[in-house]
Motif scaffolding. Structure first.
Motif, PDB file in Angstrom:
ATOM      1  N   GLY A   5       0.769  -1.259  -0.005  1.00  0.00           N
ATOM      2  CA  GLY A   5      -0.024  -0.025  -0.032  1.00  0.00           C
ATOM      3  C   GLY A   5       0.703   1.145  -0.086  1.00  0.00           C
ATOM      4  N   TYR A   6       0.067   2.296  -0.250  1.00  0.00           N
ATOM      5  CA  TYR A   6       0.893   3.812  -0.276  1.00  0.00           C
ATOM      6  C   TYR A   6       1.787   4.102   0.944  1.00  0.00           C
ATOM      7  CZ  TYR A   6       1.828   8.759  -0.235  1.00  0.00           C
ATOM      8  OH  TYR A   6       2.420   9.700  -0.203  1.00  0.00           O
ATOM      9  N   ARG A   7       1.120   3.806   2.032  1.00  0.00           N
ATOM     10  CA  ARG A   7       1.860   4.067   3.419  1.00  0.00           C
ATOM     11  C   ARG A   7       3.083   3.213   3.597  1.00  0.00           C
ATOM     12  NH1 ARG A   7       1.208   9.038   4.708  1.00  0.00           N
ATOM     13  NH2 ARG A   7      -1.048   9.762   4.438  1.00  0.00           N
ATOM     14  N   ALA A   8       2.960   2.001   3.078  1.00  0.00           N
ATOM     15  CA  ALA A   8       3.841   0.961   3.105  1.00  0.00           C
ATOM     16  C   ALA A   8       5.153   1.528   2.347  1.00  0.00           C
ATOM     17  CB  ALA A   8       3.775  -0.459   2.872  1.00  0.00           C
ATOM     18  N   ILE A   9       4.992   1.728   1.314  1.00  0.00           N
ATOM     19  CA  ILE A   9       5.937   2.299   0.124  1.00  0.00           C
ATOM     20  C   ILE A   9       6.383   3.569   0.703  1.00  0.00           C
ATOM     21  CG2 ILE A   9       6.179   3.398  -2.256  1.00  0.00           C
ATOM     22  CD1 ILE A   9       4.056   1.169  -3.001  1.00  0.00           C
ATOM     23  N   ASP A  10       5.534   4.559   1.304  1.00  0.00           N
ATOM     24  CA  ASP A  10       6.095   5.825   1.944  1.00  0.00           C
ATOM     25  C   ASP A  10       6.922   5.660   2.949  1.00  0.00           C
ATOM     26  OD1 ASP A  10       5.794   8.677   1.322  1.00  0.00           O
ATOM     27  OD2 ASP A  10       4.942   8.874   3.388  1.00  0.00           O
TER      28      ASP A  10
END
Length: 189
Positions: A5-10
């Protein structure tokens, strides 16, 4: 390939020190201030628009520097635009931030004056009307030598089905990379 997900990538990009265009780096800062001066090729054949301005900026030094901040309270997460204090004076604002799962810390990026941008400089970030202590950290927080990222670039992983039995195989671009993958992933060589 793993779905993330976006937060994991961020979180991963914060720990690795990768910048976000439009937040960490914008047209208002020079590449040298944003920590991406290594990407500038001043001797590019034919030159480029803005070259003279970058030469001048490189010679005069940075007005500010993008810094990685680690906060003392891992539950206090800065997301952007929070004020940053050094020695009781507001000297900058958070550009981006989040929680670093590998580091187990709250991470923020902010531009600070060059004299206050050195690692271990004590800072405070205002998060929901509370000043949270922290300090400037050396980058990157995760895999500083670049060993893991370099390994994953050089190794091509694939699954093979042989007679109904699944195997994980790897191909390496350079000799010896298979041993690194075995060490990282726990696979037998």
């Amino acid at each position: 390939i793993v779905a993330g997900g976006y937060r994991a990538i961020d979180s991963m990009r914060l720990e690795k020190g990768y910048r976000v265009w439009g937040a960490d780096i914008t047209p208002d800062e020079t590449p040298y201030e944003g920590g991406v001066g290594f990407c500038v090729k001043l001797d590019k054949e034919g030159g480029f628009i803005g070259r003279d301005a970058l030469v001048t900026a490189g010679e005069s030094g940075p007005r500010q520097r993008l810094c990685c901040l680690i906060l003392e309270d891992p539950r206090s997460v800065a997301l952007g635009n929070e004020p940053v204090r050094v020695a009781g004076e507001i000297v900058g604002r958070v550009t981006t931030g989040g929680y670093g799962y590998s580091a187990g810390r709250s991470i923020a990026y902010a531009y600070l004056p060059p004299g206050q941008a050195e690692p271990k400089t004590e800072v405070a970030v205002e998060i929901f009307d509370r000043w949270v202590g922290g300090q400037v950290a050396e980058e990157p927080l995760f895999d500083p030598a670049g060993e893991l990222v370099a390994t994953y670039r050089k190794i091509h992983l694939f699954d093979v089905d042989v007679g109904g039995q699944a195997y994980r195989e790897s191909e390496a671009e350079e000799p010896g990379d298979e041993a690194v993958v075995a060490e990282v992933e726990g696979w037998p060589v």
